[in-house]
Design a protein around this motif. Structure first.
Motif, PDB file in Angstrom:
ATOM      1  N   HIS A  97       0.885  -1.216  -0.063  1.00 35.48           N
ATOM      2  CA  HIS A  97       0.025   0.020  -0.027  1.00 35.48           C
ATOM      3  C   HIS A  97       0.888   1.449  -0.052  1.00 35.48           C
ATOM      4  N   CYS A  98       2.119   1.124   0.548  1.00 38.72           N
ATOM      5  CA  CYS A  98       2.779   2.350   0.770  1.00 38.72           C
ATOM      6  C   CYS A  98       3.831   2.709  -0.260  1.00 38.72           C
ATOM      7  N   PRO A  99       3.977   3.845  -1.034  1.00 44.14           N
ATOM      8  CA  PRO A  99       4.901   4.194  -2.024  1.00 44.14           C
ATOM      9  C   PRO A  99       6.309   4.340  -1.195  1.00 44.14           C
ATOM     10  N   GLY A 100       7.339   3.858  -1.878  1.00 44.33           N
ATOM     11  CA  GLY A 100       8.668   3.972  -1.578  1.00 44.33           C
ATOM     12  C   GLY A 100       9.069   2.434  -0.959  1.00 44.33           C
ATOM     13  N   LEU A 101       8.352   1.607  -0.957  1.00 41.94           N
ATOM     14  CA  LEU A 101       8.761   0.169  -0.716  1.00 41.94           C
ATOM     15  C   LEU A 101       8.283  -0.676  -1.757  1.00 41.94           C
ATOM     16  N   LYS A 102       9.429  -1.755  -1.989  1.00 40.03           N
ATOM     17  CA  LYS A 102       9.280  -2.563  -2.962  1.00 40.03           C
ATOM     18  C   LYS A 102       8.812  -4.048  -1.943  1.00 40.03           C
ATOM     19  N   VAL A 103       7.959  -4.810  -2.336  1.00 41.13           N
ATOM     20  CA  VAL A 103       7.331  -5.919  -1.782  1.00 41.13           C
ATOM     21  C   VAL A 103       7.462  -7.265  -2.772  1.00 41.13           C
ATOM     22  N   VAL A 125      17.138 -12.843 -10.110  1.00 42.50           N
ATOM     23  CA  VAL A 125      15.791 -12.776 -10.510  1.00 42.50           C
ATOM     24  C   VAL A 125      15.373 -11.377 -10.283  1.00 42.50           C
ATOM     25  N   PRO A 126      14.968 -10.518 -11.551  1.00 39.89           N
ATOM     26  CA  PRO A 126      14.947  -9.078 -11.156  1.00 39.89           C
ATOM     27  C   PRO A 126      13.471  -8.812 -10.339  1.00 39.89           C
ATOM     28  N   ILE A 127      13.527  -7.831  -9.690  1.00 35.83           N
ATOM     29  CA  ILE A 127      12.258  -7.556  -8.881  1.00 35.83           C
ATOM     30  C   ILE A 127      11.311  -6.842  -9.901  1.00 35.83           C
ATOM     31  N   GLY A 128      10.041  -7.157  -9.725  1.00 34.32           N
ATOM     32  CA  GLY A 128       9.045  -6.674 -10.525  1.00 34.32           C
ATOM     33  C   GLY A 128       8.521  -7.578 -11.877  1.00 34.32           C
ATOM     34  N   VAL A 168      -5.510 -24.436 -17.563  1.00 28.61           N
ATOM     35  CA  VAL A 168      -5.264 -23.023 -16.325  1.00 28.61           C
ATOM     36  C   VAL A 168      -3.712 -22.592 -16.715  1.00 28.61           C
ATOM     37  N   GLU A 169      -3.871 -21.297 -16.651  1.00 32.81           N
ATOM     38  CA  GLU A 169      -2.516 -20.640 -16.918  1.00 32.81           C
ATOM     39  C   GLU A 169      -2.293 -20.103 -15.610  1.00 32.81           C
ATOM     40  N   ILE A 170      -1.041 -20.342 -14.799  1.00 31.64           N
ATOM     41  CA  ILE A 170      -0.955 -20.020 -13.590  1.00 31.64           C
ATOM     42  C   ILE A 170       0.181 -18.901 -13.590  1.00 31.64           C
ATOM     43  N   ILE A 171       0.174 -17.588 -13.013  1.00 31.51           N
ATOM     44  CA  ILE A 171       1.117 -16.676 -12.952  1.00 31.51           C
ATOM     45  C   ILE A 171       1.361 -16.482 -11.516  1.00 31.51           C
ATOM     46  N   ASP A 172       2.608 -16.745 -11.422  1.00 27.77           N
ATOM     47  CA  ASP A 172       3.457 -16.526  -9.932  1.00 27.77           C
ATOM     48  C   ASP A 172       4.067 -15.142  -9.920  1.00 27.77           C
ATOM     49  N   LEU A 173       3.359 -14.140  -9.276  1.00 27.27           N
ATOM     50  CA  LEU A 173       3.384 -12.950  -9.101  1.00 27.27           C
ATOM     51  C   LEU A 173       5.014 -12.373  -8.911  1.00 27.27           C
ATOM     52  N   ARG A 174       5.574 -13.269  -7.948  1.00 26.09           N
ATOM     53  CA  ARG A 174       6.888 -13.112  -7.351  1.00 26.09           C
ATOM     54  C   ARG A 174       7.146 -11.836  -6.689  1.00 26.09           C
ATOM     55  N   THR A 175       6.923 -10.908  -7.416  1.00 28.54           N
ATOM     56  CA  THR A 175       7.101  -9.247  -6.823  1.00 28.54           C
ATOM     57  C   THR A 175       5.452  -8.666  -6.687  1.00 28.54           C
ATOM     58  N   LYS A 185       5.078  -5.455  -5.449  1.00 31.42           N
ATOM     59  CA  LYS A 185       5.192  -4.257  -5.912  1.00 31.42           C
ATOM     60  C   LYS A 185       6.338  -3.815  -6.337  1.00 31.42           C
ATOM     61  N   PRO A 186       6.946  -3.364  -7.326  1.00 35.22           N
ATOM     62  CA  PRO A 186       6.163  -3.143  -8.516  1.00 35.22           C
ATOM     63  C   PRO A 186       5.287  -4.223  -9.025  1.00 35.22           C
ATOM     64  N   LEU A 187       4.064  -4.308  -9.520  1.00 30.95           N
ATOM     65  CA  LEU A 187       3.233  -5.160  -9.884  1.00 30.95           C
ATOM     66  C   LEU A 187       3.407  -5.671 -11.477  1.00 30.95           C
ATOM     67  N   ASP A 188       3.773  -6.790 -11.873  1.00 33.30           N
ATOM     68  CA  ASP A 188       3.868  -6.803 -13.245  1.00 33.30           C
ATOM     69  C   ASP A 188       2.527  -7.167 -13.815  1.00 33.30           C
ATOM     70  N   ILE A 189       1.737  -5.968 -13.994  1.00 28.72           N
ATOM     71  CA  ILE A 189       0.447  -6.001 -14.492  1.00 28.72           C
ATOM     72  C   ILE A 189       0.275  -6.311 -15.874  1.00 28.72           C
ATOM     73  N   GLU A 190       1.416  -6.255 -16.597  1.00 31.96           N
ATOM     74  CA  GLU A 190       1.324  -6.497 -17.828  1.00 31.96           C
ATOM     75  C   GLU A 190       1.189  -8.046 -18.172  1.00 31.96           C
ATOM     76  N   LEU A 191       2.016  -8.611 -17.701  1.00 33.08           N
ATOM     77  CA  LEU A 191       1.840 -10.161 -17.742  1.00 33.08           C
ATOM     78  C   LEU A 191       0.375 -10.761 -17.484  1.00 33.08           C
ATOM     79  N   ILE A 192      -0.094 -10.022 -16.245  1.00 40.41           N
ATOM     80  CA  ILE A 192      -1.640 -10.543 -16.036  1.00 40.41           C
ATOM     81  C   ILE A 192      -2.606 -10.048 -17.110  1.00 40.41           C
TER      82      ILE A 192
END
Lengths: 432, 347
Positions: free
Chosen positions: A244-250, A295-298, A335-342, A344-351
Motif C-alpha cells: 500500500h505504501c509508496p517507496g517500498l518494494k514488496v 531474478v529481477p524485482i517486478g 489453467v494458466e498460472i502466474i506467480d507474481l513473485r513481486t 510491488k511493483p506489480l507485473d500487471i502487463e503479464l496478467i
C-alpha cells in the motif's frame, strides 16, 4: 516394549534427522535420560526417555536424513519380543529406501538453503552487507535460515539483537543512511507491526522527503503468513499492508530459485525492500537454476501455461494453484498460472496479456480479502482489460477473520486447493 | 564544524554583572575573541532566521507545521562547536537551528520552508523533513522519538566502518517517554555505540510540562539502568554546553559507548505556530528571556572583552542581511515543477 517414534518438535516439523544417539543397544535407561539429539526444521532438540528399560533396538541410525514424524526410531524394553521388533525394523527400512530413491534423481535445494545461499553469496561480494535480528547468529536462525552465517562472517556482520523490533528496524534504517546495506530479519513478519513506523515513515518516505538525497538500501525479511496452528497473532499476510505504501518494494517468492534470485536482487536494490517468505515453504525443495542467478524485482512468471482461465497467485498459493490445476486438467480444463513473485511493483502487463488470452481471471492470496492484493489486481484489470473479460473476476482468499487455532477452523479460514478448483469451475460456468 | 579549536589564551577575568550566574571561566578563556564572536554570530543567525520564518508563516509563505528554535540556540551551537566534521547529526522536527549549526545554507533551508524547488528537499519535505548528506545532517524527523533508533543506526555505521566519528542524536523532553528511546539506550549501551543522546529539555512536550509527563527525578538519569552516564547541563549557557559536549564526545569517541546530556533549555515561542500557550504564563517566558537568554549572556561577555557597540551593530546588520538574502532567495524561487510529484519515490 515401548517403541519411540520420531516426535513432532515444532508446529511445522514433518521430518527430522537424528544427529546423535546418546545411548547404545543394551544400555539401561531411566525416564528422563537423554536418548538422542534430533535436528528439526528449526533447531536441534534432545529426546528424553519416558519409560525405564533396556535399549533393545535402535531402528534409525544417526545421520539418516528426513525421517518422517511418526516413524519408529528406538525400542526400549522387552528384548524377547523379537517378532514385533523385526517387523518394525522392516517397516523403517522400506520407508527410508523409498525416500532415497525419490531424492537421488534430482538436484534440488530447499527454500531455506536458497535464502541462506543468497545472503552468503552477496555478503561475500560486499563488506557493507550485514544481517541483524533475533536469533540470527548463535541460534542459527529461529527457522535456521541464517545457518552457518555467523561462522563464515563473524559477529561483526551477523548480529543477534535483543527482542526489540522497533529499535533494530530503526537502527537498520540509520545504518542504511550511514552507507551500510542492512538485512533486517523479523523472526516473523507479525512482529514487524512493532516496527512499522520505522519501515513506513523512516525507510520508505525519506528518499522522497529529502528530494532524492537519502536513499535507504535495506531489506526487511522473514516468514509471512500463516504457519501451522499458531493462531491469530502469529498468522497474517502483510503483502497488502506494505504494498500500500509508496517507496517500498514488496517481494514474495514461491520457489527456491526465485527465493534466491530475488533475495540477491533485493539486497542489491538501493531501495527498501520487504521480502516476504513463508515458513511452510522453507523445507520445500525445488530444482534450482544456475548459481548466482539474479531474478529481477517486478517481473512475474508463468509457471504453467494454459488457455481457459488465468490464475494469479504468490508465495505458498502458487503450489496450491499448481495442485488445483492438475485436478482441473483431469476435467480437460487448461489453467494458466502466474506467480507474481513481486507484489510491488506489480507485473500487471503479464496478467493483462494472459487475461486477453484466457478471458477469465481467478486471484489467489492467503491474506484477508478486504483491500487485498486481489482487490488491486481486479481494479487494474477492469481498467486495462475490461473488454476482454468474459466473466466477473473471482478471488480465493483467507476468510475475513482472525486466524483460529482449532485444526478444522484453521483449514476453513485459509484458502485451500479445493477452493481454487471450485473458483475455476465456477468462473467457467458463468458463461456456459 | 570544528571552527572553534581550542587555543590557549591568557586568563581573562570574567565577571557576570547582570545575572550573577557563574560561568566556566576556563572555556571562555580558551577561546579567542574571534571564536567567541563566531559562536555569537551562529546563535544570532538562528534567532534571526527563526524570527523571519515566524514572519513568513504569518504572511502565509510557510505552511503546515513550523516549530521555532528561539531560546534554545546555545544547545546546538555549543554542541556543534565541539564536534568534528564527519560526526553525524539527527534530530526531530524542531530542526532549523540544527541545520544552520551544521553549516547548511540558510537560503536552501528557507526555500524548503517555503516549499520551493531550490529547497534542500526540492520543496517536498518542508520544515520537518530536511537532510544534507554533505553536512552529515540526517534530518529532520516528524515522528516523536523515531529519530533515536535511526541515530544509533548512524552510530552503528560509524562503529562498523571504524571511522572515529560520533552520532549526535537530539531529542526533546517529549520524546523521552517513547519506548523506542529505551530500545535504543539498551542496544547502544550493549554494543558501545558512539552516540550522544542530547535531550533538549525545554520544559514542555507540546503543552504538557515535564513534571506532568515524566516520572523520576532527572532525564539525565534515564540511562542509568543501562549503565549510560548522564549529565544535567545548563543549556542556556553555551560554555556549559561546550564543556559537557566535549566530555561526552570524548567518552563516545574513545569507544566507551553512549552518553546522555540533558540540556536544560527553554523555548520562547509556542510548540508550533498555532500554539495558544495556555499552559504557561507570559511572566514565566519573560523571566527566562531577561535572565537567562543565551545570546544576551554571550553578548555581555563579549562586551567585557571590549567589543564595541559599533561592532555589535555591524554583526547585527550582517546577520540580518544574510537572513534577508535567504528569505528573498526563497520567495524568488519557483515552486517545484509538477513533474517532481512523481520523482524520488524509488532510486
Amino acid at each position: 516394549m515401548s517403541i519411540i517414534k520420531m516426535p513432532a518438535l515444532s508446529p511445522t516439523m514433518t521430518v527430522g534427522t537424528i544427529s546423535k544417539w546418546l545411548v547404545s543397544e543394551g544400555d539401561e535407561v531411566v525416564s528422563g535420560d537423554i536418548l538422542a539429539e534430533i535436528e528439526t526444521d528449526k533447531a536441534t532438540m534432545e529426546l528424553e526417555a519416558i519409560d525405564d528399560g533396556e535399549v533393545s533396538k535402535i531402528l534409525v541410525q544417526a545421520g539418516e536424513q528426513n525421517i518422517s514424524v511418526g516413524t519408529p526410531i528406538i525400542v526400549i524394553g522387552d528384548e524377547n519380543n523379537t517378532t514385533k521388533i523385526s517387523h518394525v525394523v522392516k517397516q523403517v527400512q522400506s520407508g527410508n529406501e523409498k525416500k532415497e530413491i525419490s531424492n537421488s534423481d534430482k538436484i534440488t535445494i530447499s527454500v531455506r538453503e536458497a535464502l541462506r545461499d543468497a545472503m552468503a553469496e552477496e555478503m561475500r561480494l560486499d563488506e557493507d552487507i550485514f544481517i541483524m535480528g533475533e536469533e540470527v547468529a548463535e541460534y542459527q536462525g529461529a527457522y535456521k535460515v541464517t545457518q552457518g552465517l555467523l561462522e563464515e562472517f563473524g559477529e561483526k556482520r551477523v548480529i543477534d539483537t535483543p527482542i526489540t523490533e522497533q529499535g533494530f528496524a530503526g537502527l537498520g534504517v540509520g545504518a542504511a543512511f550511514g552507507g551500510l546495506k542492512p538485512i533486517i530479519e523479523f523472526m516473523t513478519f507479525n512482529f514487524s507491526m512493532q516496527a512499522i513506523d520505522q519501515i513506513i515513515n523512516s525507510a520508505a518516505k525519506t528518499l522522497y522527503m529529502s528530494g532524492g538525497q537519502m536513499g535507504c538500501p535495506i531489506v526487511f525479511r522473514g516468514p509471512n503468513g500463516a504457519a501451522s496452528r499458531v493462531a491469530a497473532q502469529h498468522s497474517q499476510c502483510f503483502a497488502s499492508w506494505y504494498a500500500h505504501c509508496p517507496g517500498l518494494k514488496v517481494v514474495s517468492p514461491w520457489s527456491a530459485s526465485d527465493a534466491k534470485g530475488l533475495l540477491k536482487a533485493s539486497i542489491r536494490d538501493p531501495n527498501p525492500v520487504i521480502f516476504l517468505e513463508n515458513e511452510l515453504l522453507y523445507g520445500e525443495k525445488f530444482e534450482i537454476d544456475g548459481e548466482n542467478e539474479i531474478v529481477p524485482i517486478g517481473v512475474g512468471n508463468i509457471v504453467s501455461k494454459g488457455n481457459d482461465v488465468t490464475v494469479v497467485a504468490f508465495s505458498i498459493m502458487v503450489g496450491k494453484a499448481l495442485n488445483a490445476t492438475k485436478k482441473l486438467a483431469e476435467n480437460g480444463i487448461s489453467v494458466e498460472i502466474i506467480d507474481l513473485r513481486t507484489i510491488k511493483p506489480l507485473d500487471i502487463e503479464l496478467i493483462i496479456n494472459s487475461v486477453k488470452k484466457t478471458n477469465r481471471l481467478v486471484i489467489c492470496e492467503e491474506g484477508f480479502p478486504f483491500s487485498g492484493i486481489g482487490s488491486e489486481i481486479i481494479a487494474q484489470v477492469q481498467e486495462y482489460a475490461f473488454d476482454w473479460l468474459d466473466a466477473p473476476i473471482k478471488r480465493v482468499t483467507g476468510q475475513d477473520v482472525p486466524l483460529p487455532y482449532a485444526e478444522n477452523l484453521e483449514k476453513l479460514a485459509l484458502p485451500q486447493e479445493e477452493d481454487i478448483v471450485n473458483a475455476v469451475l465456477n468462473i467457467l460456468n458463468e458463461v456456459n | 564544524m570544528n571552527k572553534l579549536v581550542n587555543t590557549t589564551k591568557k586568563n581573562l577575568k570574567v565577571k557576570r554583572k547582570k545575572t550573577g550566574r557563574p560561568l566556566k571561566e576556563s572555556d571562555v578563556n580558551l577561546l579567542s575573541k574571534e571564536e567567541l564572536i563566531e559562536l555569537y554570530k551562529q546563535m544570532l543567525l538562528i534567532r534571526r532566521f527563526e524570527e523571519k520564518a515566524g514572519q513568513l508563516y504569518g504572511m502565509g509563505s510557510i505552511g503546515g507545521f513550523c516549530h521555532l528554535y528561539i531560546g534554545q540556540e546555545a544547545v546546538v551551537v555549543g554542541m556543534q562547536s565541539v564536534s568534528l566534521d564527519g560526526d553525524s547529526v539527527i534530530t526531530s522536527y524542531r530542526d532549523h537551528g540544527h541545520m544552520l549549526a551544521c553549516g547548511m545554507d540558510p537560503k536552501g533551508v528557507m526555500a524548503e520552508l517555503t516549499g520551493r524547488e531550490s529547497g534542500y528537499s526540492k520543496g517536498k519535505g518542508g520544515s520537518m523533513h530536511m537532510f544534507s548528506k554533505e553536512k552529515n545532517f540526517f534530518g529532520g524527523h516528524g515522528i516523536v522519538g523515531a529519530q533515536v533508533p535511526i541515530g544509533i543506526g548512524l552510530a552503528f555505521s560509524h562503529n562498523y566502518k571504524q571511522d572515529g566519528f560520533v552520532c549526535m542524536t537530539y531529542l526533546g523532553d517529549g520524546a523521552v517517554n517513547q519506548g523506542q528511546v529505551y530500545e535504543s539506550f539498551n542496544m547502544s549501551a550493549l554494543w558501545k555505540l558512539p552516540v550522544i543522546f542530547v535531550i533538549e529539555n525545554n520544559k514542555y512536550g507540546m503543552g504538557t510540562s515535564v513534571t506532568r509527563a515524566s516520572a523520576g527525578r532527572s532525564l539525565a538519569e534515564r540511562g542509568k539502568a543501562y549503565g549510560i552516564p548522564g549529565l544535567e547541563v545548563d543549556g542556556m549557557n553555551i560554555f556549559s554546553v561546550r564543556e559537557a559536549g566535549k566530555k561526552a564526545l570524548d567518552y563516545a569517541r574513545k569507544g566507551s559507548g553512549p552518553f546522555i546530556l540533558e540540556m536544560k533549555t527553554y523555548r520562547y515561542r509556542g510548540h508550533s505556530m498555532s500554539d495558544p500557550a495556555k499552559y504557561r504564563t507570559r511572566s514565566e517566558v519573560d523571566a527566562v528571556r531577561q535572565q537567562k537568554d543565551c545570546i544576551e549572556n554571550l553578548k555581555e561577555i563579549l562586551q567585557e572583552q571590549k567589543i564595541t557597540d559599533d561592532h555589535f551593530k555591524k554583526i547585527d546588520s550582517e546577520i540580518k542581511s544574510n537572513v534577508s538574502v535567504a528569505s528573498d532567495f526563497a520567495l524568488d524561487s519557483s515552486l517545484p515543477d509538477e513533474k517532481e510529484l512523481l520523482t524520488d519515490i524509488y532510486i
